[in-house]
Design a protein around this motif. Structure first.
Motif, mmCIF file in Angstrom:
data_model
loop_
_atom_site.group_PDB
_atom_site.id
_atom_site.type_symbol
_atom_site.label_atom_id
_atom_site.label_comp_id
_atom_site.label_asym_id
_atom_site.label_seq_id
_atom_site.Cartn_x
_atom_site.Cartn_y
_atom_site.Cartn_z
ATOM 1 N N ARG B 24 35.039 32.809 30.457
ATOM 2 C CA ARG B 24 35.842 34.096 31.023
ATOM 3 C C ARG B 24 36.368 33.142 32.289
ATOM 4 O O ARG B 24 35.860 32.335 32.547
ATOM 5 C CB ARG B 24 35.067 35.336 31.283
ATOM 6 C CG ARG B 24 33.644 35.072 32.147
ATOM 7 C CD ARG B 24 32.808 36.337 31.797
ATOM 8 N NE ARG B 24 33.471 37.361 32.313
ATOM 9 C CZ ARG B 24 33.296 38.648 31.818
ATOM 10 N NH1 ARG B 24 32.542 38.939 30.924
ATOM 11 N NH2 ARG B 24 34.217 39.513 32.263
ATOM 12 N N ALA B 26 36.756 31.869 35.617
ATOM 13 C CA ALA B 26 35.809 31.523 36.916
ATOM 14 C C ALA B 26 35.945 32.509 38.295
ATOM 15 O O ALA B 26 36.978 32.824 38.540
ATOM 16 C CB ALA B 26 35.839 30.095 37.453
ATOM 17 N N PHE B 27 35.086 32.635 39.132
ATOM 18 C CA PHE B 27 34.768 33.348 40.303
ATOM 19 C C PHE B 27 35.511 34.774 40.069
ATOM 20 O O PHE B 27 36.186 35.241 40.870
ATOM 21 C CB PHE B 27 35.651 32.698 41.214
ATOM 22 C CG PHE B 27 35.775 31.215 41.192
ATOM 23 C CD1 PHE B 27 34.449 30.427 40.892
ATOM 24 C CD2 PHE B 27 37.008 30.697 41.166
ATOM 25 C CE1 PHE B 27 34.951 29.115 40.952
ATOM 26 C CE2 PHE B 27 37.274 29.192 40.913
ATOM 27 C CZ PHE B 27 36.071 28.408 40.690
ATOM 28 N N GLU B 28 35.148 35.222 38.762
ATOM 29 C CA GLU B 28 35.650 36.603 38.268
ATOM 30 C C GLU B 28 35.285 37.837 39.378
ATOM 31 O O GLU B 28 36.018 38.439 39.795
ATOM 32 C CB GLU B 28 35.316 37.090 36.956
ATOM 33 C CG GLU B 28 36.191 38.099 36.462
ATOM 34 C CD GLU B 28 35.857 38.378 35.251
ATOM 35 O OE1 GLU B 28 35.405 37.574 34.275
ATOM 36 O OE2 GLU B 28 36.328 39.680 34.655
ATOM 37 N N ILE B 29 34.037 37.393 40.023
ATOM 38 C CA ILE B 29 33.511 38.756 40.724
ATOM 39 C C ILE B 29 34.341 38.722 42.032
ATOM 40 O O ILE B 29 34.405 39.490 43.056
ATOM 41 C CB ILE B 29 32.075 38.842 41.168
ATOM 42 C CG1 ILE B 29 31.438 37.654 41.842
ATOM 43 C CG2 ILE B 29 31.363 39.019 39.771
ATOM 44 C CD1 ILE B 29 30.066 37.479 42.226
ATOM 45 N N TYR B 30 34.891 37.339 42.452
ATOM 46 C CA TYR B 30 35.690 37.217 43.431
ATOM 47 C C TYR B 30 37.117 37.329 43.350
ATOM 48 O O TYR B 30 38.129 36.983 44.181
ATOM 49 C CB TYR B 30 35.586 35.927 44.235
ATOM 50 C CG TYR B 30 34.353 35.844 45.205
ATOM 51 C CD1 TYR B 30 34.231 36.183 46.392
ATOM 52 C CD2 TYR B 30 32.980 35.424 44.455
ATOM 53 C CE1 TYR B 30 33.342 35.894 47.241
ATOM 54 C CE2 TYR B 30 31.936 35.545 45.104
ATOM 55 C CZ TYR B 30 31.945 35.683 46.616
ATOM 56 O OH TYR B 30 30.879 35.717 47.311
ATOM 57 N N THR B 33 40.569 32.725 39.943
ATOM 58 C CA THR B 33 41.478 31.613 40.716
ATOM 59 C C THR B 33 42.144 30.845 39.387
ATOM 60 O O THR B 33 41.373 30.512 38.676
ATOM 61 C CB THR B 33 40.710 30.512 41.488
ATOM 62 O OG1 THR B 33 40.135 31.264 42.467
ATOM 63 C CG2 THR B 33 41.947 29.506 42.317
ATOM 64 N N TRP B 37 37.969 27.986 34.825
ATOM 65 C CA TRP B 37 37.255 28.749 33.971
ATOM 66 C C TRP B 37 35.731 28.543 33.664
ATOM 67 O O TRP B 37 35.235 27.546 34.156
ATOM 68 C CB TRP B 37 37.545 28.588 32.112
ATOM 69 C CG TRP B 37 39.154 29.024 32.049
ATOM 70 C CD1 TRP B 37 40.420 28.364 32.492
ATOM 71 C CD2 TRP B 37 39.607 30.157 31.545
ATOM 72 N NE1 TRP B 37 41.597 29.319 32.267
ATOM 73 C CE2 TRP B 37 40.947 30.360 31.793
ATOM 74 C CE3 TRP B 37 38.813 31.653 30.999
ATOM 75 C CZ2 TRP B 37 41.657 31.558 31.321
ATOM 76 C CZ3 TRP B 37 39.701 32.575 30.652
ATOM 77 C CH2 TRP B 37 41.063 32.609 30.824
ATOM 78 N N THR B 38 34.998 29.610 33.403
ATOM 79 C CA THR B 38 33.588 29.393 33.141
ATOM 80 C C THR B 38 33.085 29.462 31.888
ATOM 81 O O THR B 38 33.550 30.386 31.060
ATOM 82 C CB THR B 38 32.728 30.498 33.963
ATOM 83 O OG1 THR B 38 33.231 30.223 35.256
ATOM 84 C CG2 THR B 38 31.119 30.221 33.857
#
Lengths: 691, 691
Positions: B24, B26-30, B33, B37-38
């Motif tokens: 999904r 990356a840094f999705e809760i932020y 960007t 991807w994570t």
């Protein structure tokens, strides 16, 4: 203080590691850059094998979730984690030569060591100096300045005065995107990537606690003065676990499995009193709360087992508790696994209870809920802040269509958070809440009117705590090399050149599991070169099919020299293809010699079985003693060969029986006889005799 | 143009990958960007498994040396490699809104596609547009500007005019060290680290050619407009090989092993003429020099075999030759493995003959010798530049003590380089040479006087050429997911809920080797909970000992629902622990059901054998058909159970015969009887009957 047993060998070992390209300075043809290293073929293989071992020991055996987050992270993430503000070291500059920088705490440590070693230092002074040394990385800027002045620490290169300490952030910055306006950094630790993905992992775990998440990857620190080989790199590999659990006692269901381990523990009080560490059973240390809880203790035990399995010697391992001054303010307990090497006791793993700090920080920065929810089997009654009915009514009246999402957002808040919001509205006249979709809504004190009263609670909502074991892979590698290195006295037993010279016969006693290659294949010199090719190809194919890394040494050096050369690489097994192997008329035809590195014992095995035998020993389903029980020694086999058909040889032939057995079993599977044992026995008896 | 078979499923697959956390943003809760991807637990496991497969297929089977160099590299390295000057894309800005950036070549491609699809486009126009599209990333800045104007390309967001194209360097810069004065970059490819370490690898290989060096790791590109999921990330994983070989024909000893492979080849002339690709045997393509040489052809073949083994479907693979305009000026041939996915044909692997370009560049920048030396069996005579005797005498006279290192440095030069030095001295009056220790010495034309004449040569010195297969691991992963996804019609055969609704039953048909977990253990609901724990523990321990990743699904959902949920994760096998397993009185006691994901066939196996059986199927020593031959189906077993001791059951018992067989063989190893076959048969007959 007992002498360090590894210091004397360091130079030889470092020479070996460079000469055989385990590792060497990166960009060496460009003159190198401090703090960057390249792992060459054997070093890269050992590192990969250590990581594979770590995955098996933790990810599979502890059923962890492994994730892979990014190396580059944007500013807000590392701002919230505290790294932008606090991930720094104190530097001092030479006042007359501002191109000379030093890391202040390391300078102080070196200075204290020199004072301790100086002639005429009294025992009282030595104790004082040791305490200052132990505190060096815990001082504030002002304290450090005072201490440096008190002990008159100067620039080590010029003896000039030093500047006051100042902070230098250790993160590597880099801009993201074509505008150059988005600040990013290379991650200083892999842990933050795990915290960011907590809610998604929690969801994948079906909302169950506890669970652990692992990440293996690079981390980056722009060290002021990198030194000590692989120990302080600007780019290094971490393997980190965040074990998310419920705050409180933190019991661990598998703790009993490690409770009896006797470990050398070096507690904070022992360090502050300049006392030595002591041996304690892990179960006792947790029972007495010297170690804060079972989960922390469990990972200390598992860490010790991993280190031992990787070839780090137990008698040079200790666990050192952080001093109150060095522990992060949010941690409730932290122990470092330190390993004794030529550089002294070196931190290789940190195992910390970080409480709820990180998740709370990221929740605060993002407004996202990073909680766990536990359904209570029987609802309980507890005190909590409850909104008054008229407050809800007022929200309905004032916000109309928005009332529903507002009420949902308020209901999602923990009682404390709701009380705090109400207090803020009271104090400031209004307070904001974010509703679904991200919009912020301002509420007045009247919207948030309520009071603390008893209420029925059906679930417990909490921010999980984490226990974090954090491994420095490159430091473990250094420990493995230093603990594996030895010099064979007077050459190997199988060394034809023994006694001929004084050349150092260095050996790396790497465990088969981490060794870079499991086997070296050495054909004896070209006497029967024509027949050798097909044998080599058979071995190659079988090693490749098993995924076992091997090397071929076809040089014309004596086999003793070749063994010595491959002992340096830590290769546990050598296979010699000799004249007997290739001569179809010989009793030892189609067998090879298998030599074990440390004992230099040699067995004789069929060509078709040797790769499987090595694979089994390397991956744990058999040990060398087991192999010795199954096959004749080289001497026994040779004796058998000269006695033309003696005991060992008939045994060797018996070994080829396995194929016949398998055929009989397969036949039984096909035909499904009523009494398969009898059926198989009869099949065997019906075969033409090979005796 | 045939319809893309993957486009329609993309949305569902992407939903699955996010929902089950394959990956999904990356840094999705932020808020995320772009371009980062994570990989979540199953995605990380699939990636690790693909890398392990790659290592086995290339590093072990091709006997490559694997190294690990750094992510951060200093400026001089990337200046010499050409990345500082040329690793850039052309950008254009919206003239009225300078915050809107576009990558010019992608904008042009999109524009051409739109024109091709537009109503009223004639076949001639379509051919013209396609050619422009195919050329898009090969234009110079001026050409691109002209083409953008010619086709009136505008800002896609605002329809405003665009700026002239300008270059944007795609490397992420970062300063190294506390002074901030040393410029570094994140590496744009892993290949450069290999070139830097060529001399050390050559030395480890005993000075023998050819040999290959591999590196697997992150690479970084500050993309202007990342899009298309995992395909264009700012941080991604490469696996690269540099195969160093002698310039010339570049034969490969194992080429015959791939010569018969029929591949879809899309040559440069076919593309320029807008013709379709054609199927060719690799041997023919190399024979006709369509592919430049055997070594290039060999790696094309091995790449195809890897892709197929990883689960990429052969009918959606083609190899596209670079156009003269897109090929780097130093490359003599380059082929991309392109895979058809929902985004069209996507480059996943590039296989290039880079000639001697990189080693020559780094040798030039460092003054280091990056050569190979081949001793000639019989010395040959050839034309070469030879210094005159009087020139040597002059050097001795003018330089005294320095004459010796100067002569050594001159002798180390290849004939061409020496001639060039002499020519420079002739033209400029003097030329510099670096002597041992790094000092530069200026020589005049008289010092370098000489001429081309015949001389005897004992060794050949050359700069090795490289053939470079470069794999984009994340793109291969995308291909694997897209080619593995399917929707089971009407629910699985074992699905209790089939026909009850219209829910999509998505399955990932991942090969056992890359599947994230090899097995899911599903206990049937709590009927016999007490007896279940020990069975689970036995399975857990065996899976962990074998290093086989597994999952446990203890939820209370129906077994059909649980199968469906785990089919989404691509888990190839399910083990069901049921009432029969746990009931000591039942004929199927201590056996479990093993279900295969795609066929939904179910077998019945002893608890103690199931982990080993799964491990064998996943790592290639057995296939599902082999397992089916060895064990009864669930239905056969059940029937046997009701018939109390029928054929299948007695067969099952026969299977426990293996332990007895092993005991008899071990006995034979201990006692070494003259006729081991007879001895074993008699041992078996002497056992108490179990029929």
């Amino acid at each position: 203080m007992s002498a360090n047993p590894f210091a004397a060998q360091r130079e030889q070992l470092e020479d070996l590691c460079k000469r055989r390209f385990f590792y060497r300075p990166a960009f060496e043809i460009y003159g190198g850059t401090a703090g960057f290293w390249t792992y060459g073929p054997p070093g890269c293989a050992v590192k990969n094998n250590l990581i594979a071992l770590w995955r098996k020991h933790f990810v599979i055996e502890e059923a962890l979730m492994e994730i892979e987050d990014t190396n580059i992270m944007p500013h807000p993430v590392l701002k919230a984690s505290g790294h932008v503000d606090r991930f720094s070291d104190f530097m001092v500059k030479d006042t007359k030569n501002p191109n000379l920088f030093y890391r202040a705490d390391k300078l102080l440590e070196d200075h204290m060591e020199a004072l301790m070693a100086a002639k005429g230092t009294t025992p009282e002074q030595r104790e004082e100096y040791e305490k200052v040394k132990n505190m060096a990385d815990g001082y504030s800027r002002e304290e450090l300045h005072g201490v440096l002045l008190k002990y008159a620490v100067k620039s080590p290169d010029t003896k000039n005065d030093l500047s006051e300490p100042y902070e230098f952030n250790l993160m590597f910055p880099t801009p993201i995107g074509p505008s150059g306006m988005m600040q990013g950094y290379l991650r200083p630790e892999t842990a933050q990537g795990i915290f960011l993905n907590y809610p998604f992992c929690y969801e994948q775990n079906g909302g169950q606690m506890p669970f652990g998440v692992a990440q293996i990857g690079k981390a980056f620190r722009n060290e002021i003065a990198p030194r000590q080989g692989l120990l302080r790199q600007r780019e290094f590999t971490q393997a980190e676990i965040e074990f998310f659990c419920k705050p409180g006692d933190k019991p661990h269901p598998k703790f009993a499995a490690v409770a009896d381990l006797e470990l050398r523990l070096f507690s904070s009080p022992q360090q502050l009193a300049a006392q030595p560490p002591s041996h304690r059973a892990l179960g006792d240390a947790v029972g007495e709360r010297l170690i804060a809880n079972e989960t922390l203790g469990y990972f200390i035990g598992r860490t010790f087992l991993l280190a031992r399995r990787a070839g780090i010697r137990a008698e040079h391992i200790r666990f050192r508790q952080h001093l109150p001054t060095e522990m992060a303010h949010y941690a409730c307990d932290c122990w470092d696994m330190e390993v004794e090497m030529s550089y002294g006791w070196v931190e290789c793993v940190g195992i910390a209870d970080r409480s709820a700090y990180d998740l709370t920080s990221h929740a605060g920065a993002t407004g996202k809920e990073l909680n766990a929810r536990e359904k209570l089997e029987t609802p309980i009654t507890e005190e909590g802040f409850v909104l008054a009915k008229k407050a809800s009514a007022l929200i309905g009246k004032d916000f109309k269509a928005q009332a529903k999402p507002i009420n949902a957002a308020l209901a999602a808040l923990a009682s404390d958070a709701l009380a705090a919001l109400a207090a803020k509205a009271q104090a400031d006249g209004s307070a904001e809440i974010e509703i679904d979709g991200g919009e912020k809504v301002s509420l007045t004190a009247a919207h948030l009117d309520g009071k603390v009263e008893a209420k029925t609670v059906h679930e417990r909502v909490y921010v999980p705590n984490v226990v974090e074991p954090s491994f420095g892979i490159d430091r473990l590698l250094t420990a493995i090399y230093e603990h594996s290195y030895y010099v064979r006295e007077g050459g190997a037993g199988d060394d034809e050149d023994k006694g001929k010279g004084s050349a150092v016969r260095a050996v790396l006693r790497l465990t088969p599991e981490v060794a870079p290659y499991k086997c070296v294949i050495c054909p004896l010199d070209g006497r029967v070169a024509g027949a050798y090719g097909p044998v080599l190809e058979r071995l190659r194919q079988r090693f490749a099919a098993l995924g076992v890394q091997y090397k071929v040494d076809e040089t014309s050096a004596t086999v003793g020299k070749r063994y010595a050369r491959n002992d340096e690489l830590g290769i546990p097994f050598g296979v010699t293809v000799d004249f007997d192997t290739l001569d179809a008329k010989h009793a030892l035809h189609d067998t090879v010699t298998l030599r074990e590195r440390d004992s230099t014992e040699q067995l004789r095995l069929p060509v078709g079985e040797v790769a499987d035998a090595i694979s089994k020993v390397c991956f744990g389903s058999l040990d060398w003693a087991g192999l010795c029980a199954a096959y004749p020694t080289q001497d026994q086999a040779k004796a058998g060969s000269s006695a033309a058909g003696g005991d060992s040889i008939s045994f060797l032939k018996a070994h080829q029986v396995e194929k016949l057995l398998n055929a009989a079993v397969n036949d039984a599977v096909d035909k499904r006889p009523a009494d398969p044992i009898k059926f198989i026995a009869e099949q065997l008896l019906a075969l033409p005799r090979i005796g």
